[in-house]
Design a protein around this motif. Structure first.
Motif, short mmCIF file in Angstrom:
data_model
loop_
_atom_site.label_atom_id
_atom_site.label_comp_id
_atom_site.label_asym_id
_atom_site.label_seq_id
_atom_site.Cartn_x
_atom_site.Cartn_y
_atom_site.Cartn_z
N ARG A 276 25.23 -11.08 -5.08
CA ARG A 276 26.71 -10.55 -5.66
C ARG A 276 25.93 -9.37 -6.86
O ARG A 276 26.46 -8.44 -6.90
CB ARG A 276 27.57 -11.32 -6.13
CG ARG A 276 27.87 -12.30 -5.38
CD ARG A 276 28.87 -13.05 -5.97
NE ARG A 276 29.99 -14.29 -4.97
CZ ARG A 276 30.78 -14.34 -4.92
NH1 ARG A 276 31.47 -13.74 -5.96
NH2 ARG A 276 31.09 -14.86 -4.03
N MET A 277 24.70 -9.81 -7.15
CA MET A 277 23.87 -9.09 -8.50
C MET A 277 23.85 -7.93 -8.03
O MET A 277 23.71 -6.45 -8.25
CB MET A 277 22.95 -9.99 -8.53
CG MET A 277 23.29 -10.96 -10.00
SD MET A 277 22.54 -12.31 -10.02
CE MET A 277 21.77 -11.14 -11.90
N ALA A 278 23.66 -7.70 -6.23
CA ALA A 278 22.58 -6.59 -6.24
C ALA A 278 23.56 -4.87 -5.78
O ALA A 278 23.60 -3.95 -5.94
CB ALA A 278 21.83 -6.71 -5.58
N ALA A 279 24.86 -5.43 -5.35
CA ALA A 279 25.89 -5.08 -5.42
C ALA A 279 26.75 -5.20 -6.03
O ALA A 279 27.50 -3.76 -5.78
CB ALA A 279 26.78 -5.93 -4.05
N GLY A 280 26.41 -5.86 -7.32
CA GLY A 280 27.94 -4.50 -7.94
C GLY A 280 27.22 -4.77 -9.51
O GLY A 280 27.47 -5.02 -10.82
N ASP A 281 26.01 -5.14 -9.80
CA ASP A 281 24.95 -5.55 -11.67
C ASP A 281 25.95 -3.79 -11.94
O ASP A 281 25.70 -3.63 -13.10
CB ASP A 281 24.24 -6.00 -11.26
CG ASP A 281 23.96 -7.31 -11.53
OD1 ASP A 281 25.04 -7.88 -11.28
OD2 ASP A 281 23.04 -7.71 -12.21
N HIS A 282 25.58 -2.96 -11.06
CA HIS A 282 25.78 -1.68 -11.67
C HIS A 282 26.97 -1.19 -11.58
O HIS A 282 27.31 0.18 -12.62
CB HIS A 282 25.15 -0.59 -10.37
CG HIS A 282 25.81 -0.20 -8.95
ND1 HIS A 282 26.55 -1.76 -8.54
CD2 HIS A 282 27.47 0.54 -9.04
CE1 HIS A 282 27.70 -0.69 -7.30
NE2 HIS A 282 28.76 0.34 -7.98
N LEU A 283 28.03 -1.56 -12.07
CA LEU A 283 29.23 -1.36 -12.32
C LEU A 283 29.67 -1.71 -13.99
O LEU A 283 30.51 -1.29 -14.64
CB LEU A 283 30.68 -1.94 -11.25
CG LEU A 283 30.13 -1.71 -10.24
CD1 LEU A 283 31.17 -2.78 -9.02
CD2 LEU A 283 30.60 0.32 -9.55
#
Length: 474
Positions: free
Chosen positions: A228-235
């Protein structure tokens, strides 16, 4: 005292002081595990700081001097057994604020709390804040603190344009990333060992409200959390996960992931739109002084973790939270470090790089097998490395956990963690350390010899020193 200007600052010469030296007093870190006695001085002006350093560098100052802010380093970084400790909180003036471009000039003893009070009404926020706002600007530079936004914005010193540094020869130097890069890199994260920061110029972050828009998700295990963090932290500019280190089996590493943005005015309820930049931290009653050792056992912490995980929503989006609630929940409980009892606690924080997810999983499983009663455990993702030679962040995953000092077998447990971290080419955070073995330091910090070399050049007599410096031969 006479003063003469140099190109990059000033040189001061001193007459000997006629005042009696203060009696040594106990000084400890926030974890309260290894107090030592030092002469504590509390200057109210830069000149008084200069006099304190000159006296510590004189014939009677054989144990040197170290600066101290609000005492939130967990270990022995701001202690100096038998020497002098300079309390910098008296230098707390905000010199100027450029409200158009978002730049503040302030003395080193100004806290992030005070900056928030002064700057939020003007529409500006500090660029980086750690888990407490009760940190001085000087401390934020010397520990190169990081926060929930490191993956997006890096550490504190990435936003520092310049600072005034008092070095061991009595010179006050203007230090910048481009003009004096080596001294900047040695001081950023250098734990106060290159000199005393007197003043700094810091870039700020624009905000339109003092509220946060927060999304919360539950992760079923560590793999789910990291995905979850790898996929969404950039948002999101801010991201952090509370992690249950006592969960075992299929639940290992289950967590509550919290991410947020600074809220826009149209997201606020009507009653808050009239004062969108209002900053009201609020506090609870202080933690009691007399908390028995042994209260935080695996059984009690395991129950807390179970309740905390189940209380969290499976998924909730767009919740409004105040800045103190999102960034600094523990600041609402004064003296919260007392809850670990009179023996104190150790906060252990490490980072391992991207590509070391298997090592991180192995460490989390190892902590769980040892039944570590950690209810304050957080996982974050770091972005690109930071400018300091001893800056802690590097690209990867960082885990911080609190452990009672009375935990049976704690020294061996932490030594084992050190070996696992070093084997994964990771490092521990010096601002929270009080027991790392010095032979591991070079494996964790590849620029260590550069730091030692520069320190020898600018401070050949070792005027600036600390318990941490002596323990690790910095």
């Amino acid at each position: 005292m006479c003063v003469s200007r140099m190109k990059d600052g000033y040189i001061f010469s001193f007459m000997s002081s006629t005042t009696d030296a203060p009696a040594p007093v106990p000084v400890s870190g926030w974890g309260r595990t290894a107090p030592t006695a030092a002469r504590l001085t509390s200057p109210r002006s830069p000149d008084a700081v200069l006099r304190a350093v000159a006296e510590a560098a004189g014939p009677g100052g054989r144990r040197g001097v170290i600066a101290r802010g609000l005492g939130r380093s967990y270990g022995d970084a701001a202690q100096n057994a038998g020497g002098t400790v300079v309390d910098m909180t008296g230098l707390d003036r905000i010199r100027s604020v450029d409200a158009e471009n978002g730049v503040v000039v302030c003395q080193a003893g100004v806290s992030l709390h005070r900056l928030m009070q002064a700057l939020l009404p003007l529409g500006w926020f500090v660029p980086v804040t750690p888990g407490t706002r009760h940190v001085t600007v000087g401390g934020a530079i010397c520990a190169d603190v990081h926060g929930k936004n490191h993956h997006a914005d890096g550490s504190f010193t990435r936003h520092v344009r310049s600072f005034e540094l008092l070095t061991a020869d009595g010179t006050v130097r203007t230090v910048t990333p481009d003009g004096t890069p080596d001294l900047f890199r040695a001081t950023a994260g250098g734990m106060g060992l290159t000199g005393i920061v007197l003043e700094a110029t810091v870039e700020l972050r624009p905000v339109r409200t003092s509220m946060m828009t927060v999304d919360t998700e539950r992760a079923t295990d560590l793999d789910d959390l990291m995905a979850r963090m790898a996929a969404g932290d950039h948002l999101y500019p801010y991201s952090v996960a509370w992690i249950d280190l006592l969960a075992r089996g299929a639940r290992t590493g289950r967590a509550v992931l919290t991410r947020g943005h600074h809220a826009e005015p149209d997201a606020l309820p009507r009653r808050l739109r009239r004062t969108p930049l209002d900053f009201r931290p609020g506090t609870l009653p202080a933690a009691p002084r007399l908390v028995p050792d042994g209260l935080l056992r695996p059984s009690t912490v395991g129950l807390f973790n179970e309740l905390w995980y189940r209380r969290a929503p499976r998924a909730r989006y767009g919740e409004l939270q105040r800045i103190p609630t999102f960034f600094h929940p523990l600041d609402g409980l004064p003296h919260w470090n007392r809850i670990y009892g009179p023996s104190g606690f150790v906060q252990y924080q490490f980072v391992v790089g991207h590509g070391q997810e298997t090592a991180l999983r192995r460490i989390v499983e190892w902590i769980g097998r040892h039944g570590c009663p950690a209810f304050l455990a957080v996982l974050k993702r770091f972005g690109p490395g930071d400018p300091g030679w001893l800056s802690f962040p590097m690209p990867g995953w960082t885990l911080a956990l609190d452990l009672p000092a009375t935990l049976p077998g704690l020294p061996g447990l932490l030594d084992g963690l050190d070996e696992l971290v070093a084997a994964a080419d990771g490092r521990v955070y010096l601002a929270k350390d009080s027991r790392l073995r010095p032979e591991l330091l070079g494996r964790m910090y590849p620029r260590l010899e550069d730091f030692r070399r520069l320190r020898r050049e600018i401070d050949p007599r070792g005027v600036f020193t600390s318990d941490l410096a002596r323990r690790l031969s910095l």
